[in-house]
Design a protein around this motif. Sequence first.
Motif, mmCIF file in Angstrom:
data_model
loop_
_atom_site.group_PDB
_atom_site.id
_atom_site.type_symbol
_atom_site.label_atom_id
_atom_site.label_comp_id
_atom_site.label_asym_id
_atom_site.label_seq_id
_atom_site.Cartn_x
_atom_site.Cartn_y
_atom_site.Cartn_z
ATOM 1 N N GLU A 13 -69.641 -21.495 66.547
ATOM 2 C CA GLU A 13 -70.196 -20.605 67.582
ATOM 3 C C GLU A 13 -70.611 -19.260 66.995
ATOM 4 O O GLU A 13 -70.318 -18.187 67.519
ATOM 5 C CB GLU A 13 -69.223 -20.440 68.748
ATOM 6 N N ILE A 14 -71.364 -19.331 65.908
ATOM 7 C CA ILE A 14 -71.750 -18.147 65.144
ATOM 8 C C ILE A 14 -72.616 -17.169 65.942
ATOM 9 O O ILE A 14 -72.638 -15.976 65.658
ATOM 10 C CB ILE A 14 -72.422 -18.569 63.822
ATOM 11 N N SER A 15 -73.291 -17.643 66.955
ATOM 12 C CA SER A 15 -74.114 -16.739 67.780
ATOM 13 C C SER A 15 -73.278 -15.835 68.676
ATOM 14 O O SER A 15 -73.804 -14.887 69.238
ATOM 15 C CB SER A 15 -75.066 -17.544 68.671
ATOM 16 N N THR B 297 -72.387 -23.734 63.305
ATOM 17 C CA THR B 297 -72.654 -24.407 64.575
ATOM 18 C C THR B 297 -72.623 -23.382 65.693
ATOM 19 O O THR B 297 -71.883 -22.406 65.630
ATOM 20 C CB THR B 297 -71.603 -25.498 64.866
ATOM 21 N N SER B 298 -73.445 -23.620 66.695
ATOM 22 C CA SER B 298 -73.427 -22.716 67.833
ATOM 23 C C SER B 298 -74.410 -23.180 68.893
ATOM 24 O O SER B 298 -75.390 -23.861 68.591
ATOM 25 C CB SER B 298 -73.819 -21.300 67.397
ATOM 26 N N SER B 299 -74.142 -22.788 70.096
ATOM 27 C CA SER B 299 -75.174 -22.810 71.115
ATOM 28 C C SER B 299 -76.059 -21.605 70.822
ATOM 29 O O SER B 299 -75.564 -20.565 70.399
ATOM 30 C CB SER B 299 -74.554 -22.661 72.509
ATOM 31 N N PRO B 300 -77.367 -21.723 71.016
ATOM 32 C CA PRO B 300 -78.210 -20.557 70.757
ATOM 33 C C PRO B 300 -77.927 -19.434 71.747
ATOM 34 O O PRO B 300 -77.468 -19.690 72.859
ATOM 35 C CB PRO B 300 -79.631 -21.092 70.915
ATOM 36 N N PRO C 131 -78.049 -14.635 62.330
ATOM 37 C CA PRO C 131 -78.284 -15.674 61.333
ATOM 38 C C PRO C 131 -78.643 -17.049 61.904
ATOM 39 O O PRO C 131 -79.408 -17.779 61.287
ATOM 40 C CB PRO C 131 -76.978 -15.741 60.544
ATOM 41 N N LEU C 132 -78.134 -17.409 63.078
ATOM 42 C CA LEU C 132 -78.499 -18.713 63.642
ATOM 43 C C LEU C 132 -79.974 -18.728 64.018
ATOM 44 O O LEU C 132 -80.705 -19.664 63.676
ATOM 45 C CB LEU C 132 -77.638 -19.055 64.855
ATOM 46 N N LYS D 159 -89.006 -28.015 59.277
ATOM 47 C CA LYS D 159 -89.790 -27.756 58.068
ATOM 48 C C LYS D 159 -89.270 -28.628 56.928
ATOM 49 O O LYS D 159 -88.193 -28.376 56.380
ATOM 50 C CB LYS D 159 -89.735 -26.274 57.707
ATOM 51 N N ASP D 160 -90.043 -29.648 56.593
ATOM 52 C CA ASP D 160 -89.672 -30.539 55.491
ATOM 53 C C ASP D 160 -89.548 -29.762 54.194
ATOM 54 O O ASP D 160 -90.349 -28.876 53.904
ATOM 55 C CB ASP D 160 -90.715 -31.649 55.322
ATOM 56 N N GLY D 161 -88.541 -30.126 53.415
ATOM 57 C CA GLY D 161 -88.369 -29.523 52.103
ATOM 58 C C GLY D 161 -87.785 -28.130 52.100
ATOM 59 O O GLY D 161 -87.735 -27.492 51.058
ATOM 60 N N SER D 162 -87.312 -27.636 53.241
ATOM 61 C CA SER D 162 -86.781 -26.270 53.270
ATOM 62 C C SER D 162 -85.427 -26.165 52.576
ATOM 63 O O SER D 162 -85.019 -25.092 52.189
ATOM 64 C CB SER D 162 -86.658 -25.757 54.707
ATOM 65 N N GLY D 163 -84.722 -27.285 52.445
ATOM 66 C CA GLY D 163 -83.402 -27.257 51.817
ATOM 67 C C GLY D 163 -82.280 -26.906 52.781
ATOM 68 O O GLY D 163 -81.117 -26.900 52.409
ATOM 69 N N VAL D 164 -82.621 -26.605 54.011
ATOM 70 C CA VAL D 164 -81.626 -26.267 55.031
ATOM 71 C C VAL D 164 -81.846 -27.191 56.223
ATOM 72 O O VAL D 164 -82.955 -27.293 56.737
ATOM 73 C CB VAL D 164 -81.751 -24.790 55.475
ATOM 74 N N LEU D 165 -80.789 -27.879 56.620
ATOM 75 C CA LEU D 165 -80.873 -28.769 57.775
ATOM 76 C C LEU D 165 -80.529 -27.985 59.033
ATOM 77 O O LEU D 165 -79.456 -27.393 59.142
ATOM 78 C CB LEU D 165 -79.900 -29.943 57.618
ATOM 79 N N VAL D 166 -81.461 -27.948 59.985
ATOM 80 C CA VAL D 166 -81.235 -27.317 61.288
ATOM 81 C C VAL D 166 -81.565 -28.359 62.341
ATOM 82 O O VAL D 166 -82.639 -28.941 62.319
ATOM 83 C CB VAL D 166 -82.144 -26.076 61.488
#
Length: 148
Positions: free
Chosen positions: A21-23, A56-59, A65-66, A76-83
């Motif tokens: 819940e980082i947001s 993890t968080s609800s927006p 940062p979230l 975005k393919d290839g960004s290296g970060v899964l969202v």
Amino acid sequence: MGTSSYRSVRGLTLAAAICDEISFWPSDDGANPATEALRAVRPALATMPRPLLLCTSSPWTRSGPLYQAHRDHFGKDGSGVLVWQAPTLTMNKSLDRGLVDRALEADPQAARRNGWPSFETTFRASWTWKPSKAWLSQAAGSLRRFLG
């Protein structure tokens, strides 16, 4: 395992960090505690091979940062970060559909913010999503496959 503190994590070596819940991390001094904690965690993760940073968080709002990760990496393919982003009933199959329907009936705008997540420019809080152990296990398996 420990609680979030950008002060206490400095100097450690971490294999993983889970920021739940980082947001919604509170701040009394005006600084975004999630931003500062992540600034401290990333060097601690950098010393391990294949570390895991899971936020993890609800927006909530269009800041922090979230939101930045969503803006920069979602779809975005290839960004290296899964969202990933999905409605509550997709993420938590055990949630009672009647509860969601009653929330929609009582306050459609608030229920849509919570049940069909999107970042808001203004937000008045009500409830947040809590993942089940089964969902967390499935998500961990998906992350392991994604990370190789």
